[in-house]
Each structure stands twice: as structure tokens, then as C-alpha cells.
Design an enzyme around this catalytic site. Structure first.
Site: not given
Lengths: 508, 374
Positions: B1-3, B30, B201
Site C-alpha cells: 500500500m502506498c499513497g 497509506r 502505488n
């Protein structure tokens, strides 16, 4: 003298209480291992004639028969084994070359069985093939390195500016490998053709010609041009979807083929364009191909003859220098390079060649793919790998190593009843596959056989989709050459280097 | 997960980095503090025509070695340590330097426009430095743009890099939750190559073949990450193969065959050919990304939308973000057209053609630079 020295291979056990003397076994066995003793009014069996094909066992209505490996041994010796001694005895008896059918049964390392697949967990979700599209469609043929576009209309919509080279469109990346009409029966090739058409893939005529009655399956047919040039005419070339030049075969690299005259029936003589009853001998090399330049000329000639509308494939046996040879083949203009590993099957091969010449397809495939990429010509041809593909996992591994598609033949024959008795060259196939004897040929119903073949392709395709989904991949092209999704167990560093894969336990 | 988040002022008005940092901070959940970063376009109005390299060094020695390479390849207009604010929460930052560079006259042996030749030159230099093993990593290498990234939470990185001192016409940003590679400064997003920058992401399952494909064309994947591979695929397709961005997006996330089969004949031919030719470019598996380029930015999702992506527009701004909250938090005008792009559907925002260009950002004028994406 002969039978005294050699041990019989199989032992037929008949349960006398179950046997009803119905003679089914006698009628089913073309090797005549079962006979009815009229005087004793009892069925008898001759172990020495048994091929171990299990036909009688399968058809015995009372399940009275069992065929087992003969437990009798020579004096145990781990070097001078039973097989070694048997071979020497046979050759001392006859002065002949030992023959075998099917692929080598020797214990060589299987790389497929030492490669493990990856699966997604958490960070990269697996994809459910029952919910999402899972794409196996594959195009075989030369691709340009880059797309050429032109703009049309006021909105300057991009359009394809050039016509692409001809392609074979496969709905699943599995094709039926070359098996000639002659080596196998008419019913068998009919079944292969129908199954290929139904499954959206291709079958391959081998060097047996293409019977006119099967031209309706031409959109799913690859025809072969081999060293004997049997059955090759312009109608044959133009009927097919692709033309394959057969240089070699994994089961017998470096040598040709021989269809005995007894098998050359009227229909076979017509399709092969040779006199009825004459031997059909395919020489070891093509006598017009003694160099890569000669091969380039034949590729060019076939492209001319088919108006540049069909991909031209070149099939070679997997040999030590396969990578360099494949590079030459691509540069010579081939659209497809088919590589056949040393475990590939055959109707007949000298046993010593079958068991000792060539290299495993896994290694040849990996080195060919890598070489073509290094030279920047991988897009110019598709790679088809064959020779010992046993199941869907082998297919997935082959594609991850770099194949565009695979060829299967032994698996296909097993699907229609072959029990791998390795006696294809005798023409006495009790399963009606590798025979031209009408009485035996009838045993293989092409309707049932084609359904079994379609089932096999369907089952493997489903399994491939499951494995792809597990890896978080929804299109087969993202697996192709994606060796990062493979790991090795029980291999040397050199083997892993050649395969281009990491050891199990090592992450990205 | 990333933002991920991107903000662009469609009228090329420059706005402070505080805004993007605020937006990214709304996506704090995130990430996990192991990487954040920002890319700003139009931030160096005083040196608009110089190539600007932001470089991380592991040591002074690495810096000296790399500077020898730079001196040999460029006319160095200006060099300086990138101004940062030392912070106790930011552990062991690398040495970070900024160079403004001019390319000496390139021998006209290579083909293409002057701009293409320059980019080729930059590409070669970046690959050389990043693969040299000398402890240097080029974080960004575009004109009038820069990337500010490292190990830390979004607000920490913004403070560390003094982001409030920069004003850009477009910003993209990333908050990292690393999975495959350990969190380190070079591995944080955005990734940059010439004017392109990418925040991503996802984790692509096709990385193995994307990487092999790129390597056969001379790309060196210094970081061994999928996001870097995606950036290079865009660079390859738009710069080397000169595909329009929209077509490059199709090559990376093409429609499924069942859709292609139903298209009108001409389109079917085009899409089939794209999938055949660029099979190894397909990015498979979860992805949401924002690509920054000379004349705008693009958002793109994977083929089955395994990661969130929201786009919105207001009178003079456009936004792309992992979550709507990030957009709402920074919107200065009334938002309209909030939408959730479909799987594989590129969302492209480009600067409007300007009459009264706000100085001093004329360098971003498409007509002048003739960027191939415009």
C-alpha cells in the site's frame, strides 16, 4: 538360443477362476501374446510376446488379467544392468540396430521437477480466474520492434500504419506437435485436427502429407517440409496456416526417418506422393540444406510459394549449440523457432541415439531465449518448446523460461489411449494409434479421441489460468520470459545461471 | 500500500509545496514512514534551460568521483548542497547535492531533434552514474524540475527539504509502504528520468519480463523495483519509440481481448498490434500511478483496477489521488468532475494554452520546447 539368453520383459498373470475363455484378449493383442488352446479348451499366454501395453488388461470383461514386470533378474550388477545385457543379447542375435518408440525412458535429471512457481500473497493480490478475465491468447510469428502509426481524420486518430507479418492465433499456448500420417493412424490425425480446431490451436502434419479430406481443418493446420519432402506440393503449402521446416527431432537429433513399405497403403501413398508399398526414407539432412544460407533460401522459397501469407517455422532438435543455431535461424528469416528437447517422442528411433543424443529442453529453451534477447532479435521470431511436456505446470514453466507456446505429442497420444509400450515401430499398436492395420485402426474412434484431446487442452488451460491467477497475472504475455517467478531446488549454480533463475529461498 | 497524489495548475500558475505536502499528509495511513517524496515542475525559474540533477551520495568520495564525470560531460553552471533542514527524526540522510548543467554541443551524429539528442545524452549519463557502483544516485535529472525524496513520513520530508520554499506549476507526491525493497533514500518515490517522474502505488507481477525487456534496450534498473521499471517503460515508449502518451498507456495497460475483439476494425487492428508488439511492456498486477511530464500529468490504473485512483478538476486546478480525502483537503476552489477512472483508462491533464504566460515560467511553454507529449 535367443530366448534362452534373454529374459522376457513382462509376465502375464491370468486368474483362472475369473477367466471365462471369451478370447477378447486374444483378439485384442496384435502381438499374439494370448492364444486359445483348443485342445485344453483354455486361454494361454506367451509372456515373451507381451509388449506391456495393457490393452488386454483394460478390455478383459472379468478383470482376469494382470501384466507385471517380470521379477526374474540376471545376477544383480549396477553397471552391467539388465537393459545393457538384453541389448547385447539382441544385437548378438540379429546384428541389427536397436530400435525404440517414444521418448527416452532413461533416468536423466528433470529440470521441470526442480523448478518451483511463485504465488502472490498480500502485497500483490492473486487473481480469481472465475471472476476476472484470464487471457491465454498467443500470437506466433515475427513482430516488428516498434509500432508504426499514422493519424487519420480531424481528430488525428492513431491508426496502424503498416501490415504486420502473418501470425498464428492460439487461444491456448499449446499445440499438437508433428506426427506423420504413416507413423500414426488416419483416425488419430483426424482426432488431432478436430481437437485443434475446436480448441483454437494447431496440429502439425509432420512429414506425412495432408490428406485432402482433412483440408476443412486447414485453418488449424501446420504442414511440415522435411528432408524427404513427402507430400509437398503447392496446394499443400497453401492450404495450411503455417509451414514448418523440420531440421531435427529431439528423439533422434542428426538422423532421418524411415517408414517401412508395408505401412505405405494406398491413402498413404497418395498423401506422401510415393508408390504404394515403397519405403519412405527421410534422409538425415535436407540434401538442399548444408548451411544456414541454404536454410535461408528454403525459407525464402516457402515464403514466395505461400505469397508471404504464412509464418514459416523451423524446428530443430535441442543440441549443445542450439542458441547460436536458433539465432542463425531467426536471422535467416524464420517466423517461429521450434525446439524439440531430448525427451521428445518418436515412432521409431535407434535406441542409442534416443537415449544419448541431445539436451534437455529446459536448458535449450532458456539459452535460446536469452541469446535472442541479447542479440535484440527476440521479437523477430516466436519460440515454441516441445519434447517431454507432461502437464500444465511444465507448460507454465516453459513459458516463464521464455517460450511463446509449447508443442505436445506424447501427452496427446496418452490422452487418446497410448500406454507408452514403446513398440510404435512395429506397427502393431493395440490402441489403434501407431498402426496402419485396418483392424487395429478402427479401435480408435476419432469422435471420442478428439473429445479427449479437447478435454486435455481445456483442463490444462484451466490449470494454467489458476497458476497465472495465483501469481497475480491475468495475461499470458506477462508470464512469458518472466523468470523472476521461478525458483530452483536441487540445482548447481551453473544450471541456475543457464536457466536464468534464482535458488528457492532467495527473494526478488 | 502506498499513497499517491498529484496537483497541477492548468494555467501554469506556480503554487507552494506546502499544498502538496498537506495533501499527501492526508494519505498518511497509506505509508509507514519508510519513504516519502515530492516532484515539482517549474521550480527553478532562474535556471529554466539548464538540466538540473539532484544527486544522493553515500560519501564525499562518491561526490568527488561523480563530479569528475559531470565535469567531463557537462558545463556545470552551478552546484550546491541542496538546502535541507537537519531534523532528529530524519535519520542518516545521504549527502544531497544539486547541479545545474548545460550540455556541450552534441555531435550531430545521432539522429532526432536537438531535444531528443539531449535527452539521449541525459539518459546515458544517468544510467552511467546509477550503475557505476560509486555510491551516487541521480534522484532527478530534468529541466526546471526536481525530486525531493527520502526515508520519513510525508510531513517530515516536506520539512526536511524545506518544500514551502519552492513553488511549482505541478506537484506529484508519494507516501511509501515498501514491500519488496527495504526503505532507503534512493528507493523512495518519485522516480525520475529527464523530465519524467513517476509515483506508483502497487506491485507488478510482470516485473521480471518488463525488466528483461528494458535491459535489452540498455536500461539499467539501479533499484530493482517495479516502479522504476514503469518509469523507464514510459521513457522508452514515448522517447525512443515516439508513441503519444495515450498510446503508451494502452501498451502498458491494454484492454482485454474480449473488448478488443468488439472494436471497429481499424481500432481492433491497432490494439491487437499494440498487444502483440508490446507484450513485454504490459504491466500486470496492482498499479495506480501518476506520471509527471513537461506539459502535464497523467493518472493510470492497472487493467482490473486493483488500486484506488480518483481524479478531480476545479476552475484552474486538476488533481489525481489515491483517495478523495487528499483532494478535498487541498482544493482551493469548488471541485467539479470528481471521477474514478476505469481500469486501464488514462487520465491526462495538460496545461492550457496560455496567452498571458505568468513569468518566469515561459520555459514550460509547449510551443517553445516542443515537447513530444504536447
Amino acid at each position: 538360443m535367443r530366448h534362452k539368453q534373454n529374459l522376457v520383459e513382462f509376465k502375464i498373470i491370468r486368474d483362472r477362476e475369473r477367466c471365462i475363455q471369451c478370447e477378447v484378449c486374444a483378439r485384442q493383442c496384435a502381438f499374439e501374446a494370448h492364444i486359445f488352446d483348443a485342445d485344453a479348451r483354455e486361454m494361454e499366454s506367451v509372456d515373451a510376446l507381451c509388449a506391456g501395453c495393457q490393452r488386454c488388461v483394460s478390455l478383459c470383461p472379468t478383470r482376469a488379467l494382470t501384466v507385471i514386470k517380470n521379477p526374474q533378474e540376471f545376477r544383480p550388477d549396477s553397471y552391467w544392468t539388465k537393459n545393457v545385457l538384453q541389448g547385447i543379447y539382441k544385437q548378438a542375435d540379429t546384428g541389427g540396430v536397436l530400435l525404440s518408440g517414444m521418448g527416452t525412458d532413461k533416468i536423466y535429471k528433470s529440470y521441470w521437477d526442480r523448478i518451483l512457481l511463485d504465488a502472490s500473497q498480500v502485497t500483490n493480490p492473486s487473481i480469481d480466474p472465475l471472476r476476472e478475465p484470464m487471457e491465454l491468447r498467443t500470437y506466433l510469428g515475427a513482430k516488428p520492434e516498434k509500432i508504426e502509426l499514422r493519424s487519420v481524420g480531424k481528430t488525428r486518430k492513431p491508426r496502424l500504419a503498416v501490415k504486420l507479418a502473418p501470425q498464428l492465433r492460439l487461444e491456448t499456448p499449446i499445440m499438437f506437435s508433428a506426427m506423420s500420417y504413416g507413423a500414426i493412424s488416419y483416425n488419430t490425425i483426424t482426432a488431432l485436427a478436430r481437437a485443434a480446431a475446436k480448441s483454437g490451436t494447431f496440429w502439425n502434419t509432420g512429414e506425412g502429407g495432408f490428406p485432402k479430406a482433412l483440408y476443412e481443418y486447414a485453418p488449424h493446420t501446420i504442414v511440415q517440409v522435411a528432408s524427404g519432402r513427402f507430400g509437398v506440393h503447392s496446394g499443400y503449402l497453401n492450404a495450411a496456416s503455417a509451414v514448418e521446416i523440420k531440421i531435427g527431432q529431439g528423439a533422434k537429433p542428426g538422423i532421418g526417418g524411415h517408414l517401412p513399405g508395408e505401412k505405405v497403403s494406398r491413402l498413404i501413398s497418395e498423401t506422401r506422393m510415393i508408390p504404394e508399398g515403397s519405403d519412405a526414407i527421410s534422409p538425415a539432412p535436407h540434401h538442399d540444406i548444408y548451411s544456414i544460407e541454404d536454410l535461408a533460401q528454403l525459407i525464402g522459397a516457402l515464403k514466395e510459394a505461400t505469397r508471404y501469407e504464412k509464418p514459416i517455422s523451423v524446428k530443430i532438435a535441442a543440441v549443445h549449440n542450439a542458441a547460436a543455431i536458433a539465432s542463425g535461424i531467426v536471422r535467416a528469416g524464420a517466423d517461429i523457432v521450434a525446439i524439440d528437447g531430448f525427451r521428445g517422442g518418436t515412432g521409431a528411433a535407434p535406441t542409442r541415439i534416443r537415449d544419448n543424443v541431445g539436451i534437455p529442453i529446459e536448458l535449450a529453451l532458456a539459452s535460446v531465449d536469452e541469446r535472442l534477447r541479447k542479440e535484440g532479435i527476440r521479437h523477430r521470431a516466436s519460440i515454441v518448446a516441445g519434447g517431454g511436456i507432461r502437464n500444465s505446470a511444465d507448460v507454465v514453466k516453459a513459458i516463464a523460461l521464455g517460450a511463446d507456446a509449447v508443442y505436445i505429442a506424447t501427452s496427446a497420444l496418452v490422452a487418446v489411449g497410448c500406454h507408452m509400450c514403446q513398440k510404435c515401430y512395429t506397427g502393431k499398436c493395440n490402441w489403434g494409434i501407431a498402426t496402419q492395420n485396418d483392424y487395429l485402426v478402427k479401435r480408435l474412434n476419432p469422435d471420442i479421441a478428439s473429445e479427449r484431446l479437447s478435454n486435455l487442452l481445456k483442463a490444462w488451460s484451466r490449470e494454467i489460468k489458476e497458476m497465472l491467477g495465483g501469481m497475480g497475472i491475468d495475461a499470458i504475455e506477462s508470464l512469458r520470459g518472466n523468470r523472476l517467478r521461478l525458483r530452483a531446488v536441487d540445482m548447481t549454480d551453473t544450471e541456475m545461471t543457464i536457466l536464468g533463475i534464482k535458488p528457492a529461498g532467495e527473494s526478488l | 500500500m502506498c499513497g499517491i497524489i498529484g496537483i497541477i495548475n492548468l494555467d501554469r500558475r506556480r503554487f507552494s509545496g506546502e499544498l502538496i505536502a498537506k495533501g499527501l499528509s492526508h494519505l498518511k495511513d497509506r505509508g509507514n514512514g519508510l519513504g516519502s517524496g515530492y516532484a515539482g515542475y517549474g521550480i527553478y525559474p532562474d535556471n529554466p534551460d539548464d538540466w538540473c540533477f539532484h544527486i544522493f551520495f553515500t560519501s564525499e568520495d562518491a561526490r568527488l568521483k561523480t563530479e569528475q564525470r559531470l565535469d567531463a560531460a557537462f558545463k556545470v553552471t552551478k552546484k550546491e548542497p541542496l538546502p535541507v533542514k537537519p531534523m532528529t527524526s530524519v535519520k542518516r540522510p545521504p549527502l544531497i547535492w544539486r547541479y545545474f548543467l548545460k550540455i556541450p554541443a552534441i555531435r550531430p551524429t545521432s539522429t532526432g531533434s536537438a531535444e531528443e539528442r539531449e535527452k539521449k545524452y541525459i539518459f546515458a549519463l544517468v544510467m552511467e552514474i546509477n550503475s557505476s557502483g560509486e555510491g551516487a544516485f541521480v534522484a532527478s535529472s530534468g529541466k526546471n524540475m526536481g525530486i525531493f525524496k527520502g526515508v520519513g513520513f510525508p510531513d517530515e520530508m516536506a520539512e526536511f527539504y524545506r518544500l514551502d520554499e519552492y513553488r511549482a506549476t505541478a506537484w506529484t507526491a508519494h507516501n511509501r509502504f515498501p514491500t519488496n525493497t527495504p526503505g532507503w533514500w534512493g528507493g523512495a518515490h518519485p522516480f525520475g528520468l529527464a523530465e519524467l517522474s513517476l509515483v506508483h502505488n502497487g506491485e507488478i507481477s510482470s516485473f521480471g519480463i518488463n525488466k528483461r525487456y528494458l535491459e535489452s534496450f540498455g536500461y539499467h534498473l539501479a533499484l530493482q523495483t517495479d516502479s522504476e521499471a514503469i518509469l523507464y517503460l514510459f521513457d522508452f515508449l514515448t522517447r525512443i519509440h515516439r508513441l503519444p502518451l495515450e498510446i503508451a498507456a494502452v501498451a502498458l495497460t491494454p484492454p482485454h481481448w474480449e473488448i478488443i475483439d468488439c472494436l471497429p476494425p481499424d481500432e481492433k487492428k491497432l490494439y491487437t498490434a499494440l498487444r502483440m508488439i508490446y507484450a513485454s511492456c504490459l504491466i500486470n498486477g496492482p498499479s495506480a500511478l501518476v506520471l509527471g511530464f513537461d506539459s502535464g500529468m497523467m493518472g493510470l490504473n492497472d487493467r482490473i483496477k486493483l488500486r484506488p485512483l480518483v481524479a478531480a478538476e476545479s476552475k484552474s486546478f486538476a488533481y489525481i489521488s489515491s483517495e478523495e480525502s487528499g483532494i478535498v483537503a487541498v482544493a482551493r476552489e469548488k471541485l467539479k468532475k470528481i471521477r474514478h477512472p476505469a481500469a486501464g483508462e488514462p487520465v491526462i491533464f495538460k496545461y492550457r494554452p496560455t496567452k498571458n504566460q505568468i513569468k518566469p515560467v515561459t520555459n514550460r511553454d509547449g510551443s517553445k520546447t516542443g515537447g513530444h507529449q504536447s
